[in-house]
Write an enzyme that holds these catalytic residues in place. Structure first.
Site: not given
Length: 356
Positions: A312, A255, A318, A309
């Site tokens: 999250k 990641e 984030e 997203e």
């Protein structure tokens, strides 16, 4: 049919254009992976995502954070390489071979080889949990799963586990990198020996975003400041591995990424900086230049993340690490879509018509 001779100048010109087009194709034959998270309520179905990645992007690898069968099945027949992840909570039970066999039979065998599963990630950042039970069973689970895959005729699937950079006790300068005392020889050295024996990558999750300062921002987002444009975490990890005698083991990036939208107190979080980090990362990964301490090395790399997203938790950033929005449009352009190549490739029949 007698063909009239083609003027040399026209042939030379056509050849030059074809060479240019071929060079253009090669230049844009990128290779990069993405993390495919799904903590959102607005994302397209996995089958649509799989088709989009195959047909419209240069993304040739995806990494899942679980073993969701719907997602794994969606990539069948696409050729896109996939990383499937074992949940942290499953690790203790998988230290025994019978349980590992059952897990492979249930979560991998029904989909392989139709889905190109290339890596099995055993947990995620297990050492960072400080859970002694999980940590004690991590390497035994990796060994059991490797054996189970081999026994099932799926020995080409490699086994690894991603680590946060919290495993490092020192990272600056990178040449002094070393692993945390207590983890280095007791945990990481045996794990690195496993990777050497199985020819599998030691996977780390480097996020310069979480450690930048005003002084190091340009360096963190790959803007050259007089030296290498590669941020230092990879070389620090390598130094730690070399210190234990395992500098030859392959390293993969599980990641890494940079958010495009943040809160008011995060001035370095912007579309411009996200595009700089991820765009330059893609170019560095595909250049084959390696790093100052690892020249010429290539790193299997997975950007975080494929999508923004919206569910999250945590700060705004984030929810905004994505390369693409839910409607499959890019958040910013880092050259991952095939549109440009198709536009130029469409000219090729014209030149063949002229010279045939």
């Amino acid at each position: 049919m007698v063909r009239a001779p083609v003027p040399a100048a026209l042939l030379a010109g056509a050849s030059a254009v074809l060479l240019l087009l071929c060079s253009f194709q090669v230049a844009f034959s990128l290779s990069i992976g993405v993390n495919y998270g799904a903590l959102a309520d607005n994302l397209p179905p996995p089958a649509q995502v799989a088709a989009f990645l195959k047909e419209n992007t240069f993304i040739d690898r995806v990494k899942l954070f679980d073993a969701n069968p719907v997602f794994i099945r969606a990539f069948a027949g696409t050729g896109v390489s996939m990383v499937v992840t074992v949940a942290n909570g499953d690790i203790p039970g998988l230290a025994k071979l019978p349980a590992a066999r059952d897990w492979i039979a249930a979560h991998i065998a029904p989909f392989y080889p139709a889905t190109n599963i290339s890596l099995l990630a055993v947990g995620n950042e297990v050492l960072a949990t400080s859970d002694k039970n999980l940590i004690a069973h991590l390497l035994p689970a990796m060994r059991s799963l490797t054996a189970a895959l081999a026994q099932a005729g799926m020995g080409k699937i490699r086994v690894t586990t991603p680590h946060s950079l919290g495993i490092l006790a020192a990272s600056e300068p990178p040449s002094t990198g070393r692993f945390r005392r207590g983890y280095d020889r007791a945990i990481l050295a045996p794990m690195l020996q496993f990777h050497r024996q199985t020819k599998t990558p030691f996977m780390v999750n480097p996020y310069p975003y979480f450690g930048y300062t005003g002084r190091t921002l340009n360096y963190a987002i790959f803007k050259p400041t007089g030296g290498s444009s590669t941020p230092p975490p990879m070389d620090a990890v390598y130094s730690g591995m070399k210190r234990l005698g395992y500098g030859d083991v392959e390293i993969a990036v599980g990641e890494t990424g940079w958010p495009s939208v943040g809160d008011a107190d995060q001035p370095a979080v912007s579309v411009e900086n996200a595009a700089s980090y991820n765009g330059n990362l893609i170019r560095e990964v595909n250049s084959g230049r390696g790093t100052p301490l690892m020249p010429g090395r290539r790193f299997e790399t997975y950007i975080f993340s494929l999508f923004n997203e919206n569910q999250k938790p945590g700060p705004t950033a984030e929810r905004n690490f994505g390369l693409f929005r839910a409607d499959l449009t890019p958040v910013y352009d880092v050259g991952l879509t095939r549109t440009r190549v198709r536009r130029f490739s469409s000219l090729m029949p014209v030149f063949f018509t002229v010279i045939n």
